[in-house]
Design a protein around this motif. Structure first.
Motif, PDB file in Angstrom:
ATOM      1  N   PRO A   1       0.819  -1.216   0.000  1.00 45.43           N
ATOM      2  CA  PRO A   1       0.000   0.000   0.000  1.00 45.43           C
ATOM      3  C   PRO A   1       0.852   1.264   0.000  1.00 45.43           C
ATOM      4  O   PRO A   1       1.983   1.289   0.500  1.00 45.43           O
ATOM      5  CB  PRO A   1      -0.790  -0.123   1.312  1.00 45.43           C
ATOM      6  CG  PRO A   1       0.041  -1.016   2.175  1.00 45.43           C
ATOM      7  CD  PRO A   1       0.697  -1.986   1.249  1.00 45.43           C
ATOM      8  N   LEU A   2       0.296   2.321  -0.550  1.00 45.90           N
ATOM      9  CA  LEU A   2       0.954   3.620  -0.544  1.00 45.90           C
ATOM     10  C   LEU A   2       0.918   4.207   0.866  1.00 45.90           C
ATOM     11  O   LEU A   2       0.058   3.871   1.682  1.00 45.90           O
ATOM     12  CB  LEU A   2       0.258   4.560  -1.518  1.00 45.90           C
ATOM     13  CG  LEU A   2       0.138   4.080  -2.978  1.00 45.90           C
ATOM     14  CD1 LEU A   2      -0.561   5.142  -3.816  1.00 45.90           C
ATOM     15  CD2 LEU A   2       1.503   3.725  -3.552  1.00 45.90           C
ATOM     16  N   GLY A   3       1.827   5.107   1.136  1.00 41.42           N
ATOM     17  CA  GLY A   3       1.879   5.723   2.453  1.00 41.42           C
ATOM     18  C   GLY A   3       0.632   6.517   2.805  1.00 41.42           C
ATOM     19  O   GLY A   3       0.342   6.752   3.973  1.00 41.42           O
ATOM     20  N   SER A   4      -0.128   6.922   1.792  1.00 41.27           N
ATOM     21  CA  SER A   4      -1.334   7.708   2.017  1.00 41.27           C
ATOM     22  C   SER A   4      -2.538   6.855   2.401  1.00 41.27           C
ATOM     23  O   SER A   4      -3.577   7.381   2.787  1.00 41.27           O
ATOM     24  CB  SER A   4      -1.668   8.520   0.766  1.00 41.27           C
ATOM     25  OG  SER A   4      -1.681   7.682  -0.384  1.00 41.27           O
ATOM     26  N   ALA A   5      -2.424   5.540   2.292  1.00 44.45           N
ATOM     27  CA  ALA A   5      -3.532   4.650   2.653  1.00 44.45           C
ATOM     28  C   ALA A   5      -3.707   4.627   4.167  1.00 44.45           C
ATOM     29  O   ALA A   5      -2.744   4.438   4.910  1.00 44.45           O
ATOM     30  CB  ALA A   5      -3.280   3.245   2.128  1.00 44.45           C
ATOM     31  N   LYS A   6      -4.920   4.825   4.636  1.00 46.58           N
ATOM     32  CA  LYS A   6      -5.212   4.853   6.068  1.00 46.58           C
ATOM     33  C   LYS A   6      -6.107   3.698   6.513  1.00 46.58           C
ATOM     34  O   LYS A   6      -6.142   3.368   7.705  1.00 46.58           O
ATOM     35  CB  LYS A   6      -5.894   6.174   6.429  1.00 46.58           C
ATOM     36  CG  LYS A   6      -5.033   7.409   6.192  1.00 46.58           C
ATOM     37  CD  LYS A   6      -5.794   8.667   6.556  1.00 46.58           C
ATOM     38  CE  LYS A   6      -4.934   9.906   6.334  1.00 46.58           C
ATOM     39  NZ  LYS A   6      -5.691  11.151   6.677  1.00 46.58           N
ATOM     40  N   TYR A   7      -6.836   3.101   5.570  1.00 43.94           N
ATOM     41  CA  TYR A   7      -7.805   2.066   5.905  1.00 43.94           C
ATOM     42  C   TYR A   7      -7.751   0.941   4.881  1.00 43.94           C
ATOM     43  O   TYR A   7      -7.286   1.124   3.747  1.00 43.94           O
ATOM     44  CB  TYR A   7      -9.236   2.625   5.917  1.00 43.94           C
ATOM     45  CG  TYR A   7      -9.458   3.790   6.845  1.00 43.94           C
ATOM     46  CD1 TYR A   7      -9.801   3.582   8.182  1.00 43.94           C
ATOM     47  CD2 TYR A   7      -9.335   5.108   6.397  1.00 43.94           C
ATOM     48  CE1 TYR A   7     -10.014   4.654   9.041  1.00 43.94           C
ATOM     49  CE2 TYR A   7      -9.532   6.178   7.242  1.00 43.94           C
ATOM     50  CZ  TYR A   7      -9.878   5.942   8.570  1.00 43.94           C
ATOM     51  OH  TYR A   7     -10.091   7.001   9.404  1.00 43.94           O
ATOM     52  N   VAL A   8      -8.277  -0.216   5.301  1.00 42.53           N
ATOM     53  CA  VAL A   8      -8.518  -1.322   4.383  1.00 42.53           C
ATOM     54  C   VAL A   8     -10.016  -1.593   4.376  1.00 42.53           C
ATOM     55  O   VAL A   8     -10.608  -1.860   5.433  1.00 42.53           O
ATOM     56  CB  VAL A   8      -7.769  -2.600   4.792  1.00 42.53           C
ATOM     57  CG1 VAL A   8      -7.977  -3.683   3.731  1.00 42.53           C
ATOM     58  CG2 VAL A   8      -6.293  -2.328   4.988  1.00 42.53           C
ATOM     59  N   ARG A   9     -10.617  -1.475   3.222  1.00 47.39           N
ATOM     60  CA  ARG A   9     -12.034  -1.779   3.047  1.00 47.39           C
ATOM     61  C   ARG A   9     -12.153  -3.199   2.502  1.00 47.39           C
ATOM     62  O   ARG A   9     -11.554  -3.538   1.476  1.00 47.39           O
ATOM     63  CB  ARG A   9     -12.676  -0.794   2.058  1.00 47.39           C
ATOM     64  CG  ARG A   9     -14.156  -1.033   1.779  1.00 47.39           C
ATOM     65  CD  ARG A   9     -14.632  -0.114   0.667  1.00 47.39           C
ATOM     66  NE  ARG A   9     -16.055  -0.233   0.391  1.00 47.39           N
ATOM     67  CZ  ARG A   9     -16.588  -1.138  -0.430  1.00 47.39           C
ATOM     68  NH1 ARG A   9     -15.781  -2.014  -1.069  1.00 47.39           N
ATOM     69  NH2 ARG A   9     -17.880  -1.181  -0.643  1.00 47.39           N
ATOM     70  N   MET A  10     -12.933  -4.051   3.177  1.00 44.59           N
ATOM     71  CA  MET A  10     -13.116  -5.442   2.759  1.00 44.59           C
ATOM     72  C   MET A  10     -14.544  -5.655   2.276  1.00 44.59           C
ATOM     73  O   MET A  10     -15.488  -5.098   2.845  1.00 44.59           O
ATOM     74  CB  MET A  10     -12.803  -6.381   3.931  1.00 44.59           C
ATOM     75  CG  MET A  10     -11.349  -6.351   4.363  1.00 44.59           C
ATOM     76  SD  MET A  10     -11.104  -7.019   6.031  1.00 44.59           S
ATOM     77  CE  MET A  10     -11.751  -5.655   7.017  1.00 44.59           C
ATOM     78  N   GLU A  11     -14.681  -6.452   1.256  1.00 40.76           N
ATOM     79  CA  GLU A  11     -15.989  -6.664   0.636  1.00 40.76           C
ATOM     80  C   GLU A  11     -16.204  -8.147   0.404  1.00 40.76           C
ATOM     81  O   GLU A  11     -15.292  -8.867  -0.009  1.00 40.76           O
ATOM     82  CB  GLU A  11     -16.037  -5.907  -0.693  1.00 40.76           C
ATOM     83  CG  GLU A  11     -17.357  -5.955  -1.425  1.00 40.76           C
ATOM     84  CD  GLU A  11     -17.323  -5.104  -2.696  1.00 40.76           C
ATOM     85  OE1 GLU A  11     -17.622  -5.651  -3.770  1.00 40.76           O
ATOM     86  OE2 GLU A  11     -16.946  -3.910  -2.595  1.00 40.76           O
ATOM     87  N   THR A  12     -17.418  -8.607   0.672  1.00 40.79           N
ATOM     88  CA  THR A  12     -17.740 -10.009   0.461  1.00 40.79           C
ATOM     89  C   THR A  12     -18.329 -10.210  -0.934  1.00 40.79           C
ATOM     90  O   THR A  12     -18.506  -9.262  -1.704  1.00 40.79           O
ATOM     91  CB  THR A  12     -18.697 -10.518   1.545  1.00 40.79           C
ATOM     92  OG1 THR A  12     -18.719 -11.943   1.531  1.00 40.79           O
ATOM     93  CG2 THR A  12     -20.103 -10.005   1.339  1.00 40.79           C
ATOM     94  N   PHE A  13     -18.634 -11.460  -1.269  1.00 39.63           N
ATOM     95  CA  PHE A  13     -19.150 -11.790  -2.596  1.00 39.63           C
ATOM     96  C   PHE A  13     -20.522 -11.166  -2.840  1.00 39.63           C
ATOM     97  O   PHE A  13     -21.238 -10.803  -1.903  1.00 39.63           O
ATOM     98  CB  PHE A  13     -19.252 -13.316  -2.754  1.00 39.63           C
ATOM     99  CG  PHE A  13     -20.398 -13.916  -1.976  1.00 39.63           C
ATOM    100  CD1 PHE A  13     -21.637 -14.120  -2.582  1.00 39.63           C
ATOM    101  CD2 PHE A  13     -20.255 -14.266  -0.642  1.00 39.63           C
ATOM    102  CE1 PHE A  13     -22.705 -14.647  -1.878  1.00 39.63           C
ATOM    103  CE2 PHE A  13     -21.314 -14.803   0.075  1.00 39.63           C
ATOM    104  CZ  PHE A  13     -22.550 -14.994  -0.545  1.00 39.63           C
ATOM    105  N   MET A  14     -20.912 -11.078  -4.096  1.00 45.05           N
ATOM    106  CA  MET A  14     -22.254 -10.641  -4.476  1.00 45.05           C
ATOM    107  C   MET A  14     -22.779 -11.640  -5.493  1.00 45.05           C
ATOM    108  O   MET A  14     -22.317 -11.679  -6.647  1.00 45.05           O
ATOM    109  CB  MET A  14     -22.214  -9.230  -5.070  1.00 45.05           C
ATOM    110  CG  MET A  14     -23.596  -8.628  -5.347  1.00 45.05           C
ATOM    111  SD  MET A  14     -24.475  -8.297  -3.809  1.00 45.05           S
ATOM    112  CE  MET A  14     -26.077  -7.757  -4.443  1.00 45.05           C
TER     113      MET A  14
END
Length: 323
Positions: free
Chosen positions: A166-179
């Motif tokens: 990740p880049l240094g500017s990334a602050k969060y990880v968003r996780m997504e489940t299947f659709m």
């Protein structure tokens, strides 16, 4: 001589909840577990084991246990948990194990995108073999005031973060489940915010306790528990443990999770266990250990404060850290 220094949340393996208790939660708590365990639990468990034989990574189980992660209570019996699960894509009730078997988990890919050096899509079996797996004993605390202890197999999320670059500017990880509304009937109900989403800060994602789960009880993860890849953060309430993950997005914007979108006054972003902060509709001061009827005082951060409390220093007065 090897000396293992036990942490405050460690417990002897002999006290771990028995494997056959883990698959049915609320039914047990309301008093019907004895009859259920003798009858309806066996079929889904057997069906899942047949499917497991086709898992391309089945030879990796049982994984070697990491003795740094032990427990202070018995392991929850596997069969009790097998038919009592939260997996809202397949129903709002707890008995979704049979419906969850409709979810195809091979082929399965995981996308990594957002603020990373290079976006990539990984085959789940290639990912598992590349990072390797281990077994950890974790206890969990549900916002509904019951608790359990589970032998998970998987790998630290920090390994996936390192792969993502990740880049240094990334602050969060968003996780997504299947659709996949064709197999998950609840996803056809448009008044729910599908697909299911959860988020972590980069510091939370990199914490040693944050675990991406691929198996349980010495075999590949059953579908009702979020196969082939789910999250386990043992200091947070269980609604944060996203199942069947297909995407990790690194971002500078705080993700809004499924439950926060539905009812933010009850289910917040942080969702850290705190016995002194009640749910709006019930106390969180104690918990019932599933399969035993025993009530215990709830521990701050579910007893994992030594490992995670530093993540939240200085935020107590500015952020709502509890669900």
């Amino acid at each position: 001589m090897n000396v293992i220094h036990r942490r405050g949340w460690n417990m002897p393996e002999s006290q771990a909840t028995p494997e056959h208790l883990f698959f049915n939660r609320r039914d047990f708590l309301i008093g019907g577990a004895t009859a259920i365990a003798a009858s309806s639990f066996a079929a889904p468990a057997s069906a899942q084991r047949v499917a497991d034989a086709k898992d391309p990574t089945a030879d990796l189980y049982p994984a070697k246990r990491n003795e740094m992660f032990t427990l202070d209570r018995p392991v929850t019996d596997e069969k009790l948990n097998g038919n009592f699960n939260n997996f809202y894509e397949f129903g709002m009730q707890k008995t979704i194990a049979e419906a969850a078997q409709a979810l195809p988990i091979r082929p399965w890919t995981v996308k990594i995108d957002g603020m990373v050096e290079k976006e990539q899509t990984l085959d789940i079996d290639t990912l598992i073999r590349k990072v390797g797996i281990e077994e950890r004993l974790y206890r969990h605390r549900c916002v509904e005031a019951w608790s359990m202890a589970v032998p998970w197999s998987g790998f630290p999320m920090a390994k996936l973060v390192a792969m993502a670059k990740p880049l240094g500017s990334a602050k969060y990880v968003r996780m997504e489940t299947f659709m996949n509304p064709k197999v998950a009937g609840e996803q056809r109900k448009t008044w729910y915010p599908w697909p299911y989403v959860e988020g972590l800060t980069m510091a939370e994602a990199g914490n040693d306790l944050t675990f991406l789960v691929t198996g349980a009880y010495g075999h590949p993860l059953p579908k009702q528990h979020g196969a082939p890849l789910r999250l386990a953060t043992p200091w947070k309430y269980g609604f944060k443990h996203i199942k069947s993950i297909v995407r990790f997005t690194f971002t500078d914007k705080r993700p809004v999770g499924y439950w926060e979108m539905l009812q933010s006054s009850e289910y917040g972003f942080w969702a850290n266990v705190n016995p002194e902060v009640p749910h709006p509709r019930w106390s969180q001061a104690s918990e019932e250990v599933i399969g035993t009827g025993e009530r215990r005082p709830t521990l701050l951060f579910n007893g994992y404060g030594a490992q995670v409390a530093d993540l939240y220093k200085g935020l107590e007065k500015t952020e709502r850290l509890w669900a």
